[in-house]
Design an enzyme around this catalytic site. Structure first.
Site, PDB file in Angstrom:
ATOM      1  N   CYS A  86       1.097  -1.342  -0.049  1.00 41.23           N
ATOM      2  CA  CYS A  86       0.153   0.081  -0.023  1.00 41.23           C
ATOM      3  C   CYS A  86       0.965   1.156   0.006  1.00 41.23           C
ATOM      4  O   CYS A  86       1.631   1.793  -1.010  1.00 41.23           O
ATOM      5  CB  CYS A  86      -0.896   0.027   1.260  1.00 41.23           C
ATOM      6  N   HIS A 196      -3.492  -5.800   0.816  1.00 41.99           N
ATOM      7  CA  HIS A 196      -2.994  -5.948   2.101  1.00 41.99           C
ATOM      8  C   HIS A 196      -3.051  -7.361   2.723  1.00 41.99           C
ATOM      9  O   HIS A 196      -3.953  -7.814   3.262  1.00 41.99           O
ATOM     10  CB  HIS A 196      -3.847  -5.003   3.429  1.00 41.99           C
ATOM     11  N   GLU A 198      -1.433  -8.808   4.979  1.00 41.93           N
ATOM     12  CA  GLU A 198      -1.274  -9.062   6.316  1.00 41.93           C
ATOM     13  C   GLU A 198      -2.681  -8.907   7.038  1.00 41.93           C
ATOM     14  O   GLU A 198      -2.578  -9.297   8.071  1.00 41.93           O
ATOM     15  CB  GLU A 198      -0.304  -7.943   6.774  1.00 41.93           C
TER      16      GLU A 198
END
Lengths: 223, 80
Positions: A86, A196, A198
């Site tokens: 990002c 994302h 994660e």
């Protein structure tokens, strides 16, 4: 494998990144502040998401000129893996570590939703846990994820297999050229992506599609 | 002291969604006959030097290193 997470004012996804790296590798990453000129001996450096310097000037532009970026460039040249997610991706293109640029979303709106990603290149240090053509889920949350490169750069990036992820099944959230969601450098050790991973690594997240990126980069793929 | 203005604009061929939205809004206000709107940025700087040649060289370096992203943007410099 040891990892490091870069911290800069305005980055706010560092906690999620630290949690993901800790859970997947079993070891907490070291944190590196923006003014540091040396990075400890690690195998993976992650620049997380957020809004470094309030997105002033251009997203990632000011962060890309901080001292820590010179240290990251030096490590990348030595072959250390670098992942930017990002705002981290925006910082890597602003720093010239990845080709192209990230512009305002075509819709002009901040998008926060789930998209589908096609693993276009599964033969990288970051995607070995996936199969080529596999479609995975991933959250996105950004205002400037509209990837752009001039036609010459785009030809090179596409031709060299540097497009690692593409938005799939008509889920392109930002108008990015050729549906590009993630790009790797020609050497194959620096990856930037808008989604994302994660935030999709365990049951509590509703899935673990993003886990493979960290498992690949940290060499902890389950046999 | 030298006052300078740096103008940063998107290169031709680079899509400008903000310019497009402004174009649409101007049309909605009844301004017709607008061919195209492209949005850019203006920076006004005050430099302590009196040397115009040096100032211009410095400003060019600032544009290349920070003020413009030359992948997608052009810049122009004017000294007052």
């Amino acid at each position: 494998m040891k990892s490091a997470v870069v911290q800069l004012p305005g980055l706010n996804r560092d906690r999620d990144m630290i949690a993901a790296l800790t859970k997947i590798s079993g070891k907490a990453p070291v944190t590196v502040w923006q003014t540091e000129t040396e990075i400890p001996d690690v195998d993976l450096i992650v620049i997380p998401g957020g809004f470094s310097y309030g997105d002033y000037l251009r997203c990632g532009a000011i962060a890309a000129r901080m001292p820590v970026m010179q240290a990251i460039k030096a490590k990348a040249e030595q072959g250390v893996r670098v992942l930017g997610v990002c705002n981290g991706f925006q910082i890597l293109v602003e720093a010239g570590l990845l080709p192209g640029a990230l512009m305002r979303n075509a819709s002009l709106k901040f998008v926060c939703r789930e998209v589908k990603l096609e693993v276009v290149n599964a033969d990288t240090d970051f995607t070995r846990a996936y199969a080529k053509g596999q479609v995975i889920r991933s959250p996105v949350a950004h205002h400037d994820g509209n990837y752009f490169a001039d036609s010459e750069t785009l030809r090179a990036v596409e031709g060299n297999g540097q497009v690692v992820f593409r938005y799939a099944e008509s889920t392109n959230p930002n108008g990015s050229i050729n549906d590009i969601a993630g790009v790797i450098n020609d050497k194959g050790n620096v990856l930037g992506m808008m989604p994302h991973p994660e935030n999709l690594i365990e049951v509590a997240h509703g899935g673990s599609d993003g886990r493979g990126i960290f498992a690949s980069a940290l060499d902890v793929i389950a046999a | 002291m030298i006052k300078a203005r740096v103008t940063v604009t998107l290169k031709n061929g680079v899509l400008d969604p903000q310019g497009k939205a402004i174009e649409g809004a101007l049309g909605a206000l009844g301004f017709d006959g607008i061919g195209q709107v492209r949005q850019g940025k203006v920076f006004d700087l005050q430099l302590e030097t009196a040397d115009k040649v040096k100032a211009e060289a410095e400003l060019k370096a600032m544009c290349e290193k920070l003020l413009a992203n030359t992948v997608i943007e052009n810049y122009s410099i004017s000294l007052a």
